[in-house]
Design an enzyme around this catalytic site. Structure first.
Site, PDB file in Angstrom:
ATOM      1  N   TRP A 355       0.707  -1.163   0.084  1.00 27.63           N
ATOM      2  CA  TRP A 355      -0.099  -0.038  -0.048  1.00 27.63           C
ATOM      3  C   TRP A 355       1.013   1.178  -0.011  1.00 27.63           C
ATOM      4  O   TRP A 355       0.324   2.382  -0.393  1.00 27.63           O
ATOM      5  CB  TRP A 355      -0.938   0.179   1.115  1.00 27.63           C
ATOM      6  CG  TRP A 355      -0.382   0.174   2.678  1.00 27.63           C
ATOM      7  CD1 TRP A 355       0.475  -0.751   3.149  1.00 27.63           C
ATOM      8  CD2 TRP A 355      -0.393   1.295   3.336  1.00 27.63           C
ATOM      9  NE1 TRP A 355       0.804  -0.003   4.587  1.00 27.63           N
ATOM     10  CE2 TRP A 355       0.325   1.056   4.406  1.00 27.63           C
ATOM     11  CE3 TRP A 355      -1.172   2.742   3.330  1.00 27.63           C
ATOM     12  CZ2 TRP A 355       0.397   1.870   5.495  1.00 27.63           C
ATOM     13  CZ3 TRP A 355      -0.857   3.528   4.446  1.00 27.63           C
ATOM     14  CH2 TRP A 355      -0.298   3.248   5.481  1.00 27.63           C
ATOM     15  N   GLU A 486       1.727  -1.742  13.231  1.00 28.67           N
ATOM     16  CA  GLU A 486       1.813  -2.982  13.317  1.00 28.67           C
ATOM     17  C   GLU A 486       2.547  -3.756  14.534  1.00 28.67           C
ATOM     18  O   GLU A 486       2.671  -4.805  14.936  1.00 28.67           O
ATOM     19  CB  GLU A 486       2.570  -3.751  12.087  1.00 28.67           C
ATOM     20  CG  GLU A 486       1.982  -3.290  10.706  1.00 28.67           C
ATOM     21  CD  GLU A 486       3.046  -3.638   9.544  1.00 28.67           C
ATOM     22  OE1 GLU A 486       2.386  -3.609   8.523  1.00 28.67           O
ATOM     23  OE2 GLU A 486       4.238  -3.610   9.760  1.00 28.67           O
ATOM     24  N   LYS A 599       4.428   2.110  15.977  1.00 27.37           N
ATOM     25  CA  LYS A 599       5.459   1.743  14.985  1.00 27.37           C
ATOM     26  C   LYS A 599       5.455   2.944  13.905  1.00 27.37           C
ATOM     27  O   LYS A 599       6.719   3.398  13.614  1.00 27.37           O
ATOM     28  CB  LYS A 599       5.183   0.431  14.266  1.00 27.37           C
ATOM     29  CG  LYS A 599       6.248   0.255  13.192  1.00 27.37           C
ATOM     30  CD  LYS A 599       5.995  -1.059  12.472  1.00 27.37           C
ATOM     31  CE  LYS A 599       7.012  -1.344  11.417  1.00 27.37           C
ATOM     32  NZ  LYS A 599       6.676  -2.559  10.674  1.00 27.37           N
TER      33      LYS A 599
END
Length: 771
Positions: A355, A486, A599
């Site tokens: 993405w 994530e 993250k």
């Protein structure tokens, strides 16, 4: 963090050879042309630590996954761009002693990536164990004019001896990927032949049956005198060997012209013939003309997309490095190709499409390349729509719902981590947003009728089926997802994912109305093709969009990243001991998942996409809350924070995050550049300057600017294309100067004040508008 690259505006320079840094340098000094790429491996033998890498765009292998394939809907393979035939190879022996920088004493080592002209050069002096000393100067490039051609020139001088030289210029297809799941070699030999000074090697990938023909033409000179060559051959390997005596101060020159041709572009039966034609054309030009054409072509690229920074050499070098690598990776000539997170610089992430392309790369290519380049990135997804629908069917969705893959080479999902494969579904929203972003920038509403609406319908159908009604909340909710962060898996109601889903549903309906108005006949064809029921589907989409649940924390007055986020112990990043970072290299995964640490931009990613919906106070509260908890261990994180900080007039943080994203690889911030560069995040570096410091946006069809000048700079400028116009934008401490290099006038805004820029130059004083 490493700091061994010399500061220079146009060059990446390494002085002195440190074997411990070699793999990092192999990444940093990579070269490519959109059709193929090459890590900065040495031409001569090297027995030290190295990651051999030669890549041909679009050629991949479905490496059987080691985990998860037994689960229903789980991908059976991870697609990998393959390490292909090594075309740079030179095996050099001096009186039987192999030239190898791992065993020789190396001095005067210098490696230079010339970004202005698109070449990689290297020079060194090597003292062999026997005491013999040689000087080497080498230069190579992948042509962006003839994008199936590469060339190198290698010069060796004997400094203190007379001895017998044996040199084999070879192409070697007996290679494998370092990340092969089962240590398998992916290539089989199909054909080879040798004639005169030219070698032809055709290899085929197992399973996918791509064929690649590599042809190499070698000429070797001793003191300018052409040497006779002897053919050398073995399985998957061909070479041309010369042997002669070299005396003190005598010079050996090797010129090598190479072509890589893929069956993606040519009939397999014609590969050998066309490879011969290609190498003959390269021979007609010769090394020097190819090199000159390379310099001219790169000059044009820089004219169209350079960013000039005055007063800060480190920042200037960094932004050009990022732009250079992006231009090496993707040219937009072929809509079947896309941009892997590592480009042609390493194997990590398989070289596949993520993405990242839609979220980060589209803005760069919209501004610095012809419109067709960004459009081809969207067409790539359109052509994979049927596969996206198949992917959704595997997971239990129906009625044309489309789930685009997290990782793909051909449209089929091939990621093999369950929490990402099944749960990181926000990628669907990024693809829809890219369509919106493209049309917003270009004004090309016809794209919706030709391609975009079908994609948006499939995505909207997915979101409608992915939510469920919560009687407890009296809202639609989204369960079991992973957001951009994530470091959180299998959570409920990720704010960013819910926000994107609702927006996609609304935008799909708006797009349908637009196509109905501008292309009614095409609209009817789309309705028939997709079996769209306007009344019931639009009613349902509107119901979900208008009743979506968004987590919110009253105490902090911020959008909550997901349900239960505040149950985590809230220790800020500033209170983390330095020796605990990066977390992904120091902590267990269990510990990371239980922590509050982020993250990369998650809520802030959504606020970046939809910033016009939020006032500055709302943005500031959310920025301060989430930035203090973000460890930026994704390359995609600093750029978003830099842009938002600039929006908030926090110049210090905007610059801090810019420098981090810009020099992420050059300084190896996260200690991971050795396995390849972070190509897609490099587009974020460009965004940090143009959308951050220049404050460029498109609102209501007009370019808007809210500029400021970082205190370390005396000025900066960049060139962009916008709706057929070419503009050069210069910013200094108090003025924005725009040169309109087109024949039409342009209306634009600077700090909300409207200006008309006629062809020529216009100076706009902006200092008084600063808050």
């Amino acid at each position: 963090m490493k700091n061994y690259i010399k500061a220079d505006e146009w060059n990446i320079i390494e002085e002195g050879f440190d074997p411990h840094l070699n793999k990092v340098s192999e990444s940093l000094f990579s070269i490519g042309n959109g059709r193929m790429g090459q890590r900065a491996n040495f031409e001569e033998d090297y027995t030290g630590e190295t990651l051999q890498g030669n890549y041909v765009a679009g050629v991949y292998y479905p490496d059987k996954t080691r985990v998860g394939w037994w689960k229903n809907g789980y991908p059976e393979y991870f697609a990998k761009v393959l390490n292909a035939t090594n075309w740079i190879g030179l095996h050099i022996q001096i009186d039987g002693e192999i030239l190898d920088l791992n065993t020789a004493e190396v001095s005067d080592f210098k490696r230079v990536l010339n970004m202005k002209e698109g070449t990689l050069s290297r020079q060194f002096i090597a003292k062999l164990n026997s005491g013999k000393i040689v000087k080497v100067e080498a230069l190579r490039f992948c042509s962006i004019v003839d994008d199936e051609v590469a060339a190198l020139h290698y010069r060796l001088t004997a400094l203190n001896f007379e001895g017998q030289i044996s040199i084999i210029s070879f192409i070697d297809g007996d290679v494998k990927n370092q990340d092969a799941n089962y240590d398998e070699k992916f290539w089989e030999e199909v054909a080879k032949k040798q004639e005169a000074n030219t070698d032809y090697l055709v290899l085929r990938t197992k399973k996918t049956e791509f064929e690649v023909a590599t042809v190499s033409q070698t000429t070797i000179f001793k003191n300018g005198s052409l040497q006779e060559l002897k053919a050398v051959a073995k399985e998957k390997y061909l070479g041309q060997q010369a042997s002669f005596t070299l005396s003190k101060n005598e010079v050996l020159d090797v010129y090598k012209l190479v072509a890589n041709l893929s069956s993606q572009n040519y009939d397999k039966a014609a590969l050998l013939r066309i490879s011969k034609e290609t190498i003959l054309k390269a021979e007609e030009k010769g090394f020097e003309q190819l090199k000159q054409e390379q310099a001219v072509a790169w000059a044009k690229k820089w004219e169209e997309g350079d960013i000039v920074i005055e007063g800060d050499v480190a920042a200037q070098q960094a932004i050009r490095f990022n732009i250079f690598q992006l231009n090496q990776t993707y040219t937009g000539k072929d809509a079947r190709l896309n941009i892997g997170p590592k480009g042609f610089t390493g194997e990590k992430y398989g070289g596949s499409t993520y993405w990242d392309t839609e979220a980060y790369c589209i803005p760069f290519y919209l501004s610095v390349a012809p419109q067709e380049v960004a459009k081809n990135l969207l067409v790539y997804r359109y052509k994979h729509l049927d596969r996206a629908i198949e992917n959704a069917v595997k997971l239990g969705f129906n009625h044309g719902a489309a789930l685009y893959p997290m990782v793909t080479m051909n449209g089929e999902e091939c990621h093999n981590e369950w929490e990402i494969t099944f749960e990181e579904i926000h990628r669907n929203g990024a693809i829809a947003f890219a369509i919106f972003n493209y049309i917003r920038y270009t004004g090309d509403e016809r794209h919706l009728a030709d391609y975009g609406l079908e994609v948006l319908i499939g995505i909207a159908r997915f979101w409608k089926q992915r939510v469920n009604w919560s009687a407890e909340r009296n809202k639609f909710v989204m369960l079991g997802v992973t957001g951009p962060n994530e470091y959180e898996n299998n959570i409920n109601n990720n704010w960013y994912t819910n926000k994107l889903a609702a927006w996609c549903l609304t935008y799909a309906m708006e797009a349908a109305e637009k196509v109905k108005a501008i292309a009614p006949e095409q609209y009817l064809k789309i309705v028939e093709k997709t079996n769209l029921n306007e009344f019931t589907e639009f009613r349902d989409w509107n119901s979900v969009a208008s009743q979506m649940y968004y987590p919110f924390h009253e105490g902090e007055n911020v959008f909550l990243q997901q349900d239960g986020y505040m149950d985590k112990e809230q220790i800020l990043v500033k209170d983390l001991p330095a020796d605990q970072r990066p977390l992904n290299q120091k902590w267990s995964w269990d510990r990371i998942l239980r922590s509050c640490y982020i993250k990369q931009a998650d809520v802030l990613q959504g606020m970046y996409f939809f910033e016009e919906e939020y006032d500055l106070e709302t943005l500031k509260r959310n920025f301060n809350f989430y930035e203090s908890r973000t460890v930026h261990e994704s390359s995609l994180s600093p750029c978003v924070h830099s842009i938002l900080a600039a929006k908030l007039n926090d110049e210090e943080k905007a610059y801090e995050f810019y420098l981090r994203t810009a020099r992420l690889d050059l300084d190896d911030y996260n200690n991971d550049s050795e396995d390849g560069l972070h190509i897609t995040s490099m587009a974020g570096t460009w965004m940090s300057v143009v959308e951050g410091f220049a404050g460029m946006r498109v609102r209501d069809g007009k370019l808007c600017f809210q500029p400021f000048l970082p205190k370390n700079w005396t000025g900066f400028s960049f060139t962009i294309g916008f709706r057929g116009l070419q503009l050069k934008v210069q910013i200094n401490e108090s003025e924005l100067i725009i040169r309109n290099n087109s024949s039409e006038s342009l209306e634009l805004k600077v700090f909300e004040q409207l200006y008309t820029v006629s062809p020529g130059e216009k100076t706009i004083a902006y200092k008084g508008y600063l808050v």
